[in-house]
Design a protein around this motif. Structure first.
Motif, PDB file in Angstrom:
ATOM      1  N   ILE A  57      47.393  42.669  39.634  1.00 48.46           N
ATOM      2  CA  ILE A  57      46.765  41.357  39.761  1.00 48.46           C
ATOM      3  C   ILE A  57      46.101  41.056  38.427  1.00 48.46           C
ATOM      4  O   ILE A  57      45.227  41.814  37.976  1.00 48.46           O
ATOM      5  CB  ILE A  57      45.730  41.342  40.897  1.00 48.46           C
ATOM      6  CG1 ILE A  57      46.379  41.768  42.216  1.00 48.46           C
ATOM      7  CG2 ILE A  57      45.099  39.964  41.028  1.00 48.46           C
ATOM      8  CD1 ILE A  57      45.400  42.006  43.349  1.00 48.46           C
ATOM      9  N   SER A  61      44.165  35.587  37.532  1.00 46.21           N
ATOM     10  CA  SER A  61      44.336  35.311  38.964  1.00 46.21           C
ATOM     11  C   SER A  61      43.085  35.680  39.746  1.00 46.21           C
ATOM     12  O   SER A  61      42.702  34.970  40.680  1.00 46.21           O
ATOM     13  CB  SER A  61      45.539  36.067  39.523  1.00 46.21           C
ATOM     14  OG  SER A  61      46.726  35.491  39.051  1.00 46.21           O
ATOM     15  N   ARG A  62      42.451  36.773  39.372  1.00 46.24           N
ATOM     16  CA  ARG A  62      41.211  37.167  40.061  1.00 46.24           C
ATOM     17  C   ARG A  62      40.109  36.135  39.840  1.00 46.24           C
ATOM     18  O   ARG A  62      39.309  35.875  40.744  1.00 46.24           O
ATOM     19  CB  ARG A  62      40.759  38.549  39.602  1.00 46.24           C
ATOM     20  CG  ARG A  62      41.628  39.676  40.157  1.00 46.24           C
ATOM     21  CD  ARG A  62      40.989  41.040  39.940  1.00 46.24           C
ATOM     22  NE  ARG A  62      40.728  41.356  38.547  1.00 46.24           N
ATOM     23  CZ  ARG A  62      41.543  42.030  37.747  1.00 46.24           C
ATOM     24  NH1 ARG A  62      42.693  42.458  38.210  1.00 46.24           N
ATOM     25  NH2 ARG A  62      41.219  42.274  36.501  1.00 46.24           N
ATOM     26  N   ARG A  63      40.069  35.556  38.680  1.00 41.35           N
ATOM     27  CA  ARG A  63      39.044  34.532  38.403  1.00 41.35           C
ATOM     28  C   ARG A  63      39.411  33.187  39.028  1.00 41.35           C
ATOM     29  O   ARG A  63      38.545  32.467  39.514  1.00 41.35           O
ATOM     30  CB  ARG A  63      38.868  34.350  36.889  1.00 41.35           C
ATOM     31  CG  ARG A  63      38.093  35.467  36.227  1.00 41.35           C
ATOM     32  CD  ARG A  63      37.689  35.112  34.807  1.00 41.35           C
ATOM     33  NE  ARG A  63      38.810  34.709  33.959  1.00 41.35           N
ATOM     34  CZ  ARG A  63      39.502  35.532  33.173  1.00 41.35           C
ATOM     35  NH1 ARG A  63      39.203  36.813  33.148  1.00 41.35           N
ATOM     36  NH2 ARG A  63      40.487  35.102  32.435  1.00 41.35           N
ATOM     37  N   GLY A  67      39.068  34.885  47.428  1.00 43.47           N
ATOM     38  CA  GLY A  67      39.590  36.084  48.087  1.00 43.47           C
ATOM     39  C   GLY A  67      40.748  35.815  49.032  1.00 43.47           C
ATOM     40  O   GLY A  67      41.740  36.552  49.043  1.00 43.47           O
ATOM     41  N   LEU A  70      43.881  34.748  47.007  1.00 39.09           N
ATOM     42  CA  LEU A  70      44.406  35.917  46.305  1.00 39.09           C
ATOM     43  C   LEU A  70      45.103  36.863  47.284  1.00 39.09           C
ATOM     44  O   LEU A  70      46.188  37.385  46.983  1.00 39.09           O
ATOM     45  CB  LEU A  70      43.288  36.634  45.556  1.00 39.09           C
ATOM     46  CG  LEU A  70      43.710  37.712  44.571  1.00 39.09           C
ATOM     47  CD1 LEU A  70      44.691  37.163  43.544  1.00 39.09           C
ATOM     48  CD2 LEU A  70      42.497  38.296  43.883  1.00 39.09           C
TER      49      LEU A  70
END
Length: 124
Positions: A57, A61-63, A67, A70
């Protein structure tokens, strides 16, 4: 003499089919399948039977995603990779059927079990 012709012919057919089947099983069991989602930010790789090998990941994408979004992207990438593996397995099965011929169905079953064992890292 004619009594021995049929078993000898069957043994020759079995040996020829085995020589065709073994490389197919080895080739397919070593394959991996990779799929992405979230514009390439989530990358899932599975083995030939669909077991997850890696999940990457990206930091972007995490930023960028919450949740839930994602998680949906992870599931989508994994499912896509699993589907690729399932389609490849079906194609391999068709190759095994063709290599085994209609008289050697039990050999095809043995090859399928060998494939499953190799794909799960077990020695057949």
């Amino acid at each position: 003499m004619d009594e021995m012709w049929e078993p000898r012919t069957s043994a020759e057919q079995l040996a020829a089919a085995s020589a065709k089947i073994n490389p197919i099983v080895e080739s397919w069991s070593a394959r991996t399948f990779t799929a992405t989602s979230a514009d390439g930010g989530v990358v899932a790789t599975v083995d030939a039977v669909g077991s997850l090998l890696s999940l990457d990941i990206s930091a972007l994408s995490r930023r960028r995603h919450d949740g839930v979004t994602l998680a949906d992207a992870v599931v989508a990438a994994v499912h896509a990779a699993e589907e690729m593996a399932a389609q490849a397995k079906a194609a391999m099965s068709a190759e095994l059927d063709a290599a085994a011929g209609h008289h050697l169905g039990s050999l095809r079953g043995d090859a399928q079990r060998d494939f499953e064992a190799r794909a799960h890292g077990r020695t057949p």
